[in-house]
Motif scaffolding. Sequence first.
Motif, mmCIF file in Angstrom:
data_model
loop_
_atom_site.group_PDB
_atom_site.id
_atom_site.type_symbol
_atom_site.label_atom_id
_atom_site.label_comp_id
_atom_site.label_asym_id
_atom_site.label_seq_id
_atom_site.Cartn_x
_atom_site.Cartn_y
_atom_site.Cartn_z
ATOM 1 N N LEU A 1 0.856 -1.178 0.000
ATOM 2 C CA LEU A 1 0.000 0.000 0.000
ATOM 3 C C LEU A 1 0.899 1.237 0.000
ATOM 4 C CD1 LEU A 1 -2.537 -0.991 2.822
ATOM 5 C CD2 LEU A 1 -3.170 -0.594 0.435
ATOM 6 N N THR A 2 0.346 2.362 -0.392
ATOM 7 C CA THR A 2 1.055 3.629 -0.212
ATOM 8 C C THR A 2 0.448 4.331 1.000
ATOM 9 O OG1 THR A 2 -0.456 4.943 -1.571
ATOM 10 C CG2 THR A 2 1.377 3.825 -2.706
ATOM 11 N N PHE A 3 1.172 5.309 1.522
ATOM 12 C CA PHE A 3 0.633 6.070 2.644
ATOM 13 C C PHE A 3 -0.682 6.742 2.258
ATOM 14 C CE2 PHE A 3 5.232 6.156 3.850
ATOM 15 C CZ PHE A 3 5.102 5.441 5.027
ATOM 16 N N THR B 1 -2.110 10.513 12.433
ATOM 17 C CA THR B 1 -0.912 11.274 12.802
ATOM 18 C C THR B 1 0.342 10.436 12.593
ATOM 19 O OG1 THR B 1 -2.195 12.497 14.460
ATOM 20 C CG2 THR B 1 0.202 12.607 14.632
ATOM 21 N N ALA B 2 0.280 9.170 13.002
ATOM 22 C CA ALA B 2 1.423 8.271 12.826
ATOM 23 C C ALA B 2 1.726 8.056 11.351
ATOM 24 C CB ALA B 2 1.145 6.931 13.506
ATOM 25 N N ILE B 3 0.694 7.832 10.560
ATOM 26 C CA ILE B 3 0.884 7.627 9.122
ATOM 27 C C ILE B 3 1.492 8.866 8.482
ATOM 28 C CG2 ILE B 3 -0.297 7.257 6.925
ATOM 29 C CD1 ILE B 3 -0.097 4.741 8.580
ATOM 30 N N ASN C 1 8.444 11.661 6.576
ATOM 31 C CA ASN C 1 9.851 11.317 6.774
ATOM 32 C C ASN C 1 10.297 10.115 5.935
ATOM 33 O OD1 ASN C 1 10.932 13.103 9.157
ATOM 34 N ND2 ASN C 1 8.859 12.499 9.740
ATOM 35 N N SER C 2 9.422 9.674 5.024
ATOM 36 C CA SER C 2 9.732 8.559 4.106
ATOM 37 C C SER C 2 10.207 7.314 4.842
ATOM 38 C CB SER C 2 10.779 9.008 3.073
ATOM 39 O OG SER C 2 10.289 10.082 2.296
ATOM 40 N N THR D 1 4.526 2.052 1.753
ATOM 41 C CA THR D 1 5.642 2.855 1.278
ATOM 42 C C THR D 1 5.157 4.211 0.748
ATOM 43 O OG1 THR D 1 5.453 1.810 -0.903
ATOM 44 C CG2 THR D 1 7.013 0.820 0.656
ATOM 45 N N PRO D 2 6.084 5.158 0.540
ATOM 46 C CA PRO D 2 5.676 6.472 0.019
ATOM 47 C C PRO D 2 5.018 6.396 -1.353
ATOM 48 C CG PRO D 2 7.871 6.593 0.989
ATOM 49 C CD PRO D 2 7.497 5.143 0.940
#
Length: 237
Positions: free
Chosen positions: A181-183, A197-199, A205-206, A234-235
């Motif tokens: 998945l991506t963020f 917030t964590a995500i 910060n990649s 991942t980003p």
Amino acid sequence: MAYKRVLLKLSGEALMGSQGYGIDPAIVSAIATDVAAVVATGTELAIVVGGGNIFRGLKGSAAGMDRATADYVGMLATVMNAITLQDGLERAGIPTRVQTAIAMQEVAEPYIRRKAIRHLEKGRVVIFGAGCGNPFFTTDTTAALRAAEISANVVLKATKVDGVYDRDPEKFSNAVRYETLTFQDVLAGELGVMDSTAIALCKDNSIPIVVFDLFGAGNIARAVAGEAIGTRITPTA
């Protein structure tokens, strides 16, 4: 190993196993065995542990407690877990330090970023307790924050399920597990991997996240090795 420095997020619920409350010594011992295998490879490992097996701030707040007070009680619960986990790791021969965001010098060091990094460089496991020291923030957010502060290469979120699903796999037999998945996918789909917030912290910060099943023997080492385990976030795709 695929990662030199790792932040491992353990939920408090994972520590209680099937007991329903408290800490299962067998779970702590199994975690210590897996962590020992990781540390033996030279990987630098930090851990953030939750406190839901003892007390959850949100649950206390829902029962009528002041939210900030309930969150502070929850932070103290994470310290109990951190000290217990430290004991298990040290009995397995792993040098370990506990650092807390709320000062309690008789049982743990205060959180000092540079000191934590130095411990990691010396091969010690560092366990971060008491969340980030502030109410209204989850231990998932703490994991993302500490990962950024110590320049971790990845956040490993060890849970009771084997990855991220499109729906609750305990309620829906046809739930589908995502491999990657991506963020943005997580935020847009409100998938509930970690709080937003964590995500966002990991996204900014990649720092990739790997969500995997804690209870498979050797799974922590497999995740650190970069094997295809659980769900990787991942980003970009």
